[in-house]
Design an enzyme around this catalytic site. Sequence first.
Site, PDB file in Angstrom:
ATOM      1  N   ARG A  83       0.839  -1.198   0.000  1.00 26.99           N
ATOM      2  CA  ARG A  83       0.000   0.000   0.000  1.00 26.99           C
ATOM      3  C   ARG A  83       0.872   1.245   0.000  1.00 26.99           C
ATOM      4  O   ARG A  83       1.846   1.337   0.751  1.00 26.99           O
ATOM      5  CB  ARG A  83      -0.918   0.022   1.219  1.00 26.99           C
ATOM      6  CG  ARG A  83      -1.836   1.245   1.180  1.00 26.99           C
ATOM      7  CD  ARG A  83      -2.977   1.174   2.121  1.00 26.99           C
ATOM      8  NE  ARG A  83      -3.844   2.334   1.915  1.00 26.99           N
ATOM      9  CZ  ARG A  83      -4.874   2.616   2.666  1.00 26.99           C
ATOM     10  NH1 ARG A  83      -5.215   1.817   3.658  1.00 26.99           N
ATOM     11  NH2 ARG A  83      -5.608   3.676   2.423  1.00 26.99           N
ATOM     12  N   ARG A  94      -6.585  -0.007  -3.379  1.00 28.68           N
ATOM     13  CA  ARG A  94      -5.517  -0.329  -2.437  1.00 28.68           C
ATOM     14  C   ARG A  94      -5.326  -1.829  -2.328  1.00 28.68           C
ATOM     15  O   ARG A  94      -6.275  -2.594  -2.411  1.00 28.68           O
ATOM     16  CB  ARG A  94      -5.761   0.289  -1.075  1.00 28.68           C
ATOM     17  CG  ARG A  94      -6.877  -0.240  -0.210  1.00 28.68           C
ATOM     18  CD  ARG A  94      -8.262   0.339  -0.379  1.00 28.68           C
ATOM     19  NE  ARG A  94      -8.376   1.747  -0.560  1.00 28.68           N
ATOM     20  CZ  ARG A  94      -8.614   2.613   0.409  1.00 28.68           C
ATOM     21  NH1 ARG A  94      -8.800   2.206   1.616  1.00 28.68           N
ATOM     22  NH2 ARG A  94      -8.695   3.889   0.139  1.00 28.68           N
ATOM     23  N   ASP A  97      -6.271  -2.437   3.265  1.00 27.90           N
ATOM     24  CA  ASP A  97      -6.688  -1.415   4.217  1.00 27.90           C
ATOM     25  C   ASP A  97      -7.059  -2.139   5.504  1.00 27.90           C
ATOM     26  O   ASP A  97      -7.844  -3.091   5.468  1.00 27.90           O
ATOM     27  CB  ASP A  97      -7.893  -0.638   3.673  1.00 27.90           C
ATOM     28  CG  ASP A  97      -8.302   0.510   4.578  1.00 27.90           C
ATOM     29  OD1 ASP A  97      -7.417   1.161   5.165  1.00 27.90           O
ATOM     30  OD2 ASP A  97      -9.513   0.763   4.695  1.00 27.90           O
ATOM     31  N   ASP A  99      -8.541  -1.360   9.259  1.00 24.88           N
ATOM     32  CA  ASP A  99      -9.153  -0.379  10.157  1.00 24.88           C
ATOM     33  C   ASP A  99      -9.404  -1.007  11.519  1.00 24.88           C
ATOM     34  O   ASP A  99      -9.901  -2.136  11.606  1.00 24.88           O
ATOM     35  CB  ASP A  99     -10.497   0.103   9.598  1.00 24.88           C
ATOM     36  CG  ASP A  99     -10.350   1.013   8.404  1.00 24.88           C
ATOM     37  OD1 ASP A  99      -9.346   1.745   8.319  1.00 24.88           O
ATOM     38  OD2 ASP A  99     -11.242   1.003   7.532  1.00 24.88           O
TER      39      ASP A  99
END
Length: 166
Positions: A83, A94, A97, A99
């Site tokens: 990334r 991407r 990711d 989170d």
Amino acid sequence: MAIVYLSLGSNKGDRVGYIQQATSILDGLDDTSLIRTSAFYESEPWGVDTENWFVNAMIEIKTSKTPQELLEACHKIETQLGRNREAEGHYGDRTLDIDIIFYDDQIVNDENLTIPHKLFHKRAFTIVPMLELAPDFVHPTLKKTIMQLHEELENPEMVYLYGTRV
């Protein structure tokens, strides 16, 4: 040790492979261990200017890292797996990711980190996999279970078990 829920998503390259690699790396971090992983789900891009569909999963980990230490570790893993935040912009394609969705029942409002994730309750691609892992978990600020949040979703059908889209 804290119980943490992480959302992993990819819409570029080997989407499933990136999520699997990230899960393995997270499980191998000091002071962190994988508890369980949801199935993989496929979803249309949401709030992103792309036509590439995402593969998403939710993982449950146990860690003694602080939220900030965990965020830093997640960013390092994202970079390790290709990334490039500067090149892709905030909402571009991407490779990966990660989170932090929930960190126990803590509420964090720092400059670079908000827990619970501020958009969690609006995204089927995070709620559906979370529903699989912890339907009775209570959102610390909304005071609703994951099941209740799922029932309130506008488009819960926009997420498909990976490989089952028609």
